[in-house]
Design an enzyme around this catalytic site. Structure first.
Site, PDB file in Angstrom:
ATOM      1  CE  LYS A 174      -4.061  -2.286   1.698  1.00 17.13           C
ATOM      2  NZ  LYS A 174      -4.771  -2.894   2.761  1.00 17.13           N
TER       3      LYS A 174
HETATM    4  N1  GLU Z   1      -8.176  -8.726   4.463  1.00 20.85           N
HETATM    5  C1  GLU Z   1      -6.917  -9.377   4.177  1.00 20.85           C
HETATM    6  C2  GLU Z   1      -5.971  -8.384   3.548  1.00 20.85           C
HETATM    7  O1  GLU Z   1      -6.406  -7.383   3.009  1.00 20.85           O
HETATM    8  C3  GLU Z   1      -7.039 -10.569   3.249  1.00 20.85           C
HETATM    9  C4  GLU Z   1      -7.860 -11.655   3.831  1.00 20.85           C
HETATM   10  C5  GLU Z   1      -7.769 -12.985   3.096  1.00 20.85           C
HETATM   11  O2  GLU Z   1      -7.741 -13.012   1.863  1.00 20.85           O
HETATM   12  O3  GLU Z   1      -7.758 -13.988   3.775  1.00 20.85           O
HETATM   13  O4  GLU Z   1      -4.780  -8.616   3.581  1.00 20.85           O
END
Ligand code: GLU
Length: 278
Positions: A251
């Site tokens: 990011k």
């Molecule tokens: N929310 C997680 C992230 O943005 C990914 C979750 C998943 O794919 O298990 O890194």
């Protein structure tokens, strides 16, 4: 029917790496005539913003992705996570942890060593060792606390577990290496591990496509599935894209966000070609 999902946390803009992950889930579902779901993992109120949520949906649509059914937002399901915690607590599998990061670092320093798990140093057990009287007193005083899993008890209760990884085959789950993981944080009544496991089951996901950076986390997710009587999907952990400097996209690389590429005049097809998803 195959059901995949993309589950971003709205803590920043989508970059080429996250676009790859989204396209991988979408491509797999669409190729098989299955369903592709979008889930917003916004449980961390200090880092997630509605602006990023809107930007993620806009970027995915720009890229040509469509998803089935309504978007699931984790912040709307805190009661479900709490109910799962109650079930684990009723079986004596959780304990409150009042520690700050500083307390944990000081204890590791004092002990002179700490076993290292896949997510960093294993919790040294400070709050597991306190007396029941002290624990009750601190809870009654309203001291902020997280909830940790009694890993030894949980792993013993579940017995040997494994999962199928599409490219690596059958993987024996070894969640013990993580130690007593946090399942509910001080600021939110859940954690990534708990909510992702519950939601994949609640949404009927059959194939979890996500980056290799989350491969290790699957050891914990498999244990939670066993403890909470949830089905185990198939897992396909994909490679992580790296930029010209060899580092994986993150990011912080603002120039490689979809928004920046769009503003620079790139077309969706070009962006897909950049990540081998034309
Ligand atoms: N929310 C997680 C992230 O943005 C990914 C979750 C998943 O794919 O298990 O890194």
């Amino acid at each position: 029917m195959i059901v995949t999902r993309f589950a971003p946390s709205p803590t920043g803009l989508l970059h080429l790496g996250s676009a790859y992950s989204a396209l991988e889930g979408w491509r797999r579902a669409r190729a098989a005539g299955g369903r592709f779901l979008l889930r917003i993992e916004n449980i961390d109120p200090t880092r997630c913003t509605p602006d990023y949520e809107a930007a993620i949906e806009g970027d995915l649509a720009w890229l040509g992705l469509d998803w089935d059914g309504p978007v699931r937002r984790q912040s709307a399901h805190l009661e479900d996570y709490r109910a799962a915690l109650d079930r684990l607590a009723a079986r004596g599998l959780l304990y409150p942890c009042f520690c700050t990061r500083g307390d944990i670092a000081a204890e590791i320093e004092r002990a002179g060593h700490a076993p290292h798990g896949p997510e960093g140093p294993v919790y040294p057990g400070i709050c597991k060792a306190i007396s029941e009287v002290e624990r009750e007193a601190r809870l009654a005083a309203g001291e902020p606390h997280a909830l940790r899993l009694h890993m030894d008890r949980a792993a013993a209760l579940a017995g040997p577990l494994s999962w199928q990884d599409e490219s690596k085959g059958e993987i024996a789950a070894t969640p013990e290496a993580f130690g007593d993981v946090v399942l509910a944080r001080k600021e939110t009544p859940t954690s990534y591990h708990l909510s992702v496991t519950l939601d994949d089951a609640a949404q009927g996901v059959t194939l979890v496509t996500r980056g290799l950076d989350l491969f290790e986390a699957t050891h914990i997710h498999r244990l939670l599935q066993a403890l909470l009587d949830l089905p185990t999907p198939l897992y396909a952990h994909h490679r992580l894209l790296t930029g010209a400097d060899g580092r994986r996209y993150a990011k912080r690389d603002r120039s490689l966000t979809l928004q920046a590429l769009r503003e620079a005049g790139r077309m969706p097809a070009e962006v897909r070609a950049m990540i081998g998803m034309a």
